[in-house]
Write a protein that holds these residues in place. Structure first.
Motif, PDB file in Angstrom:
ATOM      1  N   ALA A 169      -1.513  55.826 -20.195  1.00  0.00           N
ATOM      2  CA  ALA A 169      -2.224  55.102 -20.932  1.00  0.00           C
ATOM      3  C   ALA A 169      -1.174  54.580 -22.046  1.00  0.00           C
ATOM      4  N   ILE A 170      -0.333  55.180 -22.643  1.00  0.00           N
ATOM      5  CA  ILE A 170       0.610  54.838 -23.669  1.00  0.00           C
ATOM      6  C   ILE A 170       1.710  53.965 -23.092  1.00  0.00           C
ATOM      7  N   SER A 171       1.959  53.787 -21.561  1.00  0.00           N
ATOM      8  CA  SER A 171       2.964  53.056 -21.278  1.00  0.00           C
ATOM      9  C   SER A 171       2.106  51.537 -20.909  1.00  0.00           C
ATOM     10  N   ASP A 192       2.170  50.135 -24.071  1.00  0.00           N
ATOM     11  CA  ASP A 192       3.493  49.545 -24.561  1.00  0.00           C
ATOM     12  C   ASP A 192       3.728  48.386 -23.524  1.00  0.00           C
ATOM     13  N   ASP A 193       3.311  48.102 -22.289  1.00  0.00           N
ATOM     14  CA  ASP A 193       3.339  46.916 -21.368  1.00  0.00           C
ATOM     15  C   ASP A 193       2.816  45.823 -22.188  1.00  0.00           C
ATOM     16  N   VAL A 194       1.882  46.086 -22.892  1.00  0.00           N
ATOM     17  CA  VAL A 194       0.929  44.918 -23.527  1.00  0.00           C
ATOM     18  C   VAL A 194       1.363  44.485 -24.874  1.00  0.00           C
ATOM     19  N   LEU A 195       1.737  45.590 -25.453  1.00  0.00           N
ATOM     20  CA  LEU A 195       1.762  45.389 -27.130  1.00  0.00           C
ATOM     21  C   LEU A 195       3.410  45.782 -27.521  1.00  0.00           C
ATOM     22  N   THR A 196       4.050  46.438 -26.855  1.00  0.00           N
ATOM     23  CA  THR A 196       5.324  46.995 -27.039  1.00  0.00           C
ATOM     24  C   THR A 196       5.442  47.786 -28.269  1.00  0.00           C
ATOM     25  N   LEU A 197       5.279  48.960 -28.174  1.00  0.00           N
ATOM     26  CA  LEU A 197       5.096  49.921 -29.292  1.00  0.00           C
ATOM     27  C   LEU A 197       6.263  50.487 -29.812  1.00  0.00           C
ATOM     28  N   ASN A 198       6.462  51.013 -30.975  1.00  0.00           N
ATOM     29  CA  ASN A 198       7.263  51.763 -31.707  1.00  0.00           C
ATOM     30  C   ASN A 198       7.837  52.814 -30.786  1.00  0.00           C
ATOM     31  N   ASN A 199       9.126  53.161 -30.536  1.00  0.00           N
ATOM     32  CA  ASN A 199       9.859  53.962 -29.762  1.00  0.00           C
ATOM     33  C   ASN A 199       9.468  55.426 -30.030  1.00  0.00           C
ATOM     34  N   PHE A 218       2.675  46.609  -0.509  1.00  0.00           N
ATOM     35  CA  PHE A 218       2.017  45.684   0.010  1.00  0.00           C
ATOM     36  C   PHE A 218       2.152  44.096  -0.771  1.00  0.00           C
ATOM     37  N   PHE A 219       1.772  44.374  -1.955  1.00  0.00           N
ATOM     38  CA  PHE A 219       1.982  43.187  -3.065  1.00  0.00           C
ATOM     39  C   PHE A 219       3.359  43.219  -3.655  1.00  0.00           C
ATOM     40  N   ASN A 220       4.070  44.213  -3.515  1.00  0.00           N
ATOM     41  CA  ASN A 220       5.518  44.019  -4.346  1.00  0.00           C
ATOM     42  C   ASN A 220       6.711  44.078  -3.510  1.00  0.00           C
ATOM     43  N   PHE A 221       6.620  44.474  -2.214  1.00  0.00           N
ATOM     44  CA  PHE A 221       7.836  44.629  -1.472  1.00  0.00           C
ATOM     45  C   PHE A 221       7.503  43.114  -0.589  1.00  0.00           C
ATOM     46  N   ARG A 222       8.207  42.158  -1.243  1.00  0.00           N
ATOM     47  CA  ARG A 222       8.024  40.954  -0.533  1.00  0.00           C
ATOM     48  C   ARG A 222       9.006  40.013  -1.557  1.00  0.00           C
ATOM     49  N   LYS A 223       9.607  38.914  -0.812  1.00  0.00           N
ATOM     50  CA  LYS A 223      10.426  38.034  -1.270  1.00  0.00           C
ATOM     51  C   LYS A 223       9.964  37.542  -2.718  1.00  0.00           C
ATOM     52  N   LYS A 224       8.516  37.154  -2.895  1.00  0.00           N
ATOM     53  CA  LYS A 224       8.069  36.603  -4.219  1.00  0.00           C
ATOM     54  C   LYS A 224       6.870  37.635  -4.263  1.00  0.00           C
ATOM     55  N   ALA A 225       7.047  38.518  -5.066  1.00  0.00           N
ATOM     56  CA  ALA A 225       6.142  39.767  -5.431  1.00  0.00           C
ATOM     57  C   ALA A 225       4.914  39.032  -6.138  1.00  0.00           C
ATOM     58  N   LYS A 226       3.726  39.753  -5.488  1.00  0.00           N
ATOM     59  CA  LYS A 226       2.603  39.476  -6.383  1.00  0.00           C
ATOM     60  C   LYS A 226       2.533  39.927  -7.827  1.00  0.00           C
ATOM     61  N   CYS A 227       2.979  41.216  -7.826  1.00  0.00           N
ATOM     62  CA  CYS A 227       3.065  41.975  -8.995  1.00  0.00           C
ATOM     63  C   CYS A 227       4.510  42.911  -9.315  1.00  0.00           C
ATOM     64  N   PHE A 228       4.345  43.211 -10.545  1.00  0.00           N
ATOM     65  CA  PHE A 228       5.620  44.442 -10.737  1.00  0.00           C
ATOM     66  C   PHE A 228       4.636  45.499 -11.076  1.00  0.00           C
ATOM     67  N   ALA A 229       5.376  46.751 -11.019  1.00  0.00           N
ATOM     68  CA  ALA A 229       4.909  47.917 -11.386  1.00  0.00           C
ATOM     69  C   ALA A 229       4.724  48.024 -13.010  1.00  0.00           C
ATOM     70  N   GLY A 230       5.810  47.180 -13.647  1.00  0.00           N
ATOM     71  CA  GLY A 230       5.660  47.550 -15.250  1.00  0.00           C
ATOM     72  C   GLY A 230       5.800  49.053 -15.711  1.00  0.00           C
ATOM     73  N   ASP A 231       6.031  49.239 -17.065  1.00  0.00           N
ATOM     74  CA  ASP A 231       6.459  50.686 -17.371  1.00  0.00           C
ATOM     75  C   ASP A 231       5.306  51.551 -17.251  1.00  0.00           C
ATOM     76  N   VAL A 232       3.888  50.866 -16.974  1.00  0.00           N
ATOM     77  CA  VAL A 232       2.898  52.073 -16.594  1.00  0.00           C
ATOM     78  C   VAL A 232       3.260  52.593 -15.165  1.00  0.00           C
ATOM     79  N   GLY A 233       3.701  51.743 -14.270  1.00  0.00           N
ATOM     80  CA  GLY A 233       3.704  52.112 -12.882  1.00  0.00           C
ATOM     81  C   GLY A 233       5.128  53.285 -12.507  1.00  0.00           C
ATOM     82  N   SER A 291      -6.393  37.483 -16.357  1.00  0.00           N
ATOM     83  CA  SER A 291      -7.385  36.841 -17.549  1.00  0.00           C
ATOM     84  C   SER A 291      -6.670  37.227 -19.108  1.00  0.00           C
ATOM     85  N   PHE A 292      -5.841  38.287 -19.038  1.00  0.00           N
ATOM     86  CA  PHE A 292      -5.536  38.776 -20.383  1.00  0.00           C
ATOM     87  C   PHE A 292      -4.047  38.615 -20.501  1.00  0.00           C
ATOM     88  N   ASN A 293      -3.673  37.945 -19.697  1.00  0.00           N
ATOM     89  CA  ASN A 293      -2.082  37.358 -19.684  1.00  0.00           C
ATOM     90  C   ASN A 293      -0.992  38.652 -19.701  1.00  0.00           C
TER      91      ASN A 293
END
Length: 321
Positions: free
Chosen positions: A78-80, A83-90, A181-196, A26-28
């Motif tokens: 929370a900060i990660s 950062d995934d959504v907005l890309t924060l200052n380092n 279950f959602f990531n360990f597959r040929k076409k992943a449903k999701c990635f961990a992202g920095d938050v993960g 929903s939030f892209n």
């Protein structure tokens, strides 16, 4: 933990992950392929938020244990995520990371020890978090590698020395099962992202730190040896090539196998899992608290890793002209 509790928590975590997918869509909140990526399709990002949420479930259900660590985990997650959504200052991101790490140190009672342990622990913690973040680049690698670490820590906690809550280890393992279950597959449903990647690294560092403080055996750092070797040796090669080590890249060995050699992501992830599994067996059965054997293990695997990389990638690619 009873089987019915395991099934219930696993089911709850699956539901939470599916709800997150709806929110992310929903939030892209997506990962678009770029020059550093090892994937070619747009994929949901941030599925690794389940790691922090599972820790919160443990904290709520099991007597509010490890409050300062949990607060640090919540802060760094929370900060990660932001950062995934907005890309924060380092500077902002690293400042919050430091606060989270100091909260972990307080949970460890590290400030009661001699002052020189603080910089040593900072190098270990920050280095591990960054290594985890850099290594999270293909389907399955972070989820499977972390699951192996948690299972190994559970075995040590149950059969060798009690250093943490087994229930906590089980719940984190359940979150990794859901994510895999959602990531360990040929076409992943999701990635961990920095938050993960950052949150599971924070959890892993906390647990390994607990074990080291309990046993006074630094060899347990080697439970993360394979990630450490790839991360450190890749940095050395980049320095030799006079590259900016803080700039995004595709120089890790796992990236070479996936991108240049076109190996399946799952094969590469399985390879890293298997090699670390062998290391963990050696640590538990043979190395134990022997620093001489531990140094021998690091040197042996380090030299073997260098030999394989030079044989496959070549001197020019690794260190330049």
């Amino acid at each position: 933990m009873k089987l019915i509790s395991i099934v219930a928590i696993l089911s709850i975590l699956f539901i939470i992950e599916l709800i997150y997918f709806k929110i992310a869509a929903s939030f892209n909140i997506i990962d678009k392929p770029n020059a550093r990526s090892s994937h070619q399709t747009i994929t949901l990002r941030g599925g690794g938020i389940i790691f922090c949420l599972s820790a919160i479930i443990y904290f709520t259900l099991y007597g509010y244990q490890y409050p300062y660590f949990m607060l640090g985990l919540l802060v760094i997650t929370a900060i990660s995520f932001i950062d995934d959504v907005l890309t924060l200052n380092n500077k902002i991101r690293l400042s919050i990371h430091l606060i989270a790490v100091l909260l972990m140190f307080y949970q460890w009672s590290l400030f009661d020890l001699n002052w020189y342990w603080i910089p040593v622990a900072l190098i270990f913690v920050i280095g591990t978090i960054n290594a985890y973040n850099f290594m999270d680049g293909i389907n399955g690698i972070t989820g499977s590698y972390s699951f192996l670490a948690i299972v190994t820590l559970y075995f040590i906690n149950e059969k060798m020395v009690s250093f943490t809550s087994s229930d906590f280890l089980i719940i984190i393992a359940l979150s990794l099962i859901v994510f895999n279950f959602f990531n360990f597959r040929k076409k992943a449903k999701c990635f961990a992202g920095d938050v993960g990647s950052v949150s599971i690294a924070f959890i892993m560092v906390f647990l390994v730190g607990q074990l080291i403080l309990k046993t006074e055996n630094f060899n347990y750092i080697l439970l993360l040896l394979v990630y450490g070797l790839d991360a450190v040796i890749t940095i050395v090669f980049r320095v030799l090539r006079k590259e900016n080590i803080f700039k995004a890249h595709r120089s890790h060995f796992y990236q070479y196998l996936a991108n240049e050699k076109k190996w399946s992501h799952l094969v590469v992830s399985g390879l890293y899992f298997f090699v670390q599994f062998v290391v963990n067996i050696l640590i538990i059965l043979f190395i134990k608290d022997s620093y001489i054997l531990a140094i021998g293990l690091v040197l042996s695997f380090g030299l073997l890793f260098l030999f394989v990389r030079f044989s496959m990638e070549g001197k020019k690619r690794l260190i330049g002209e």
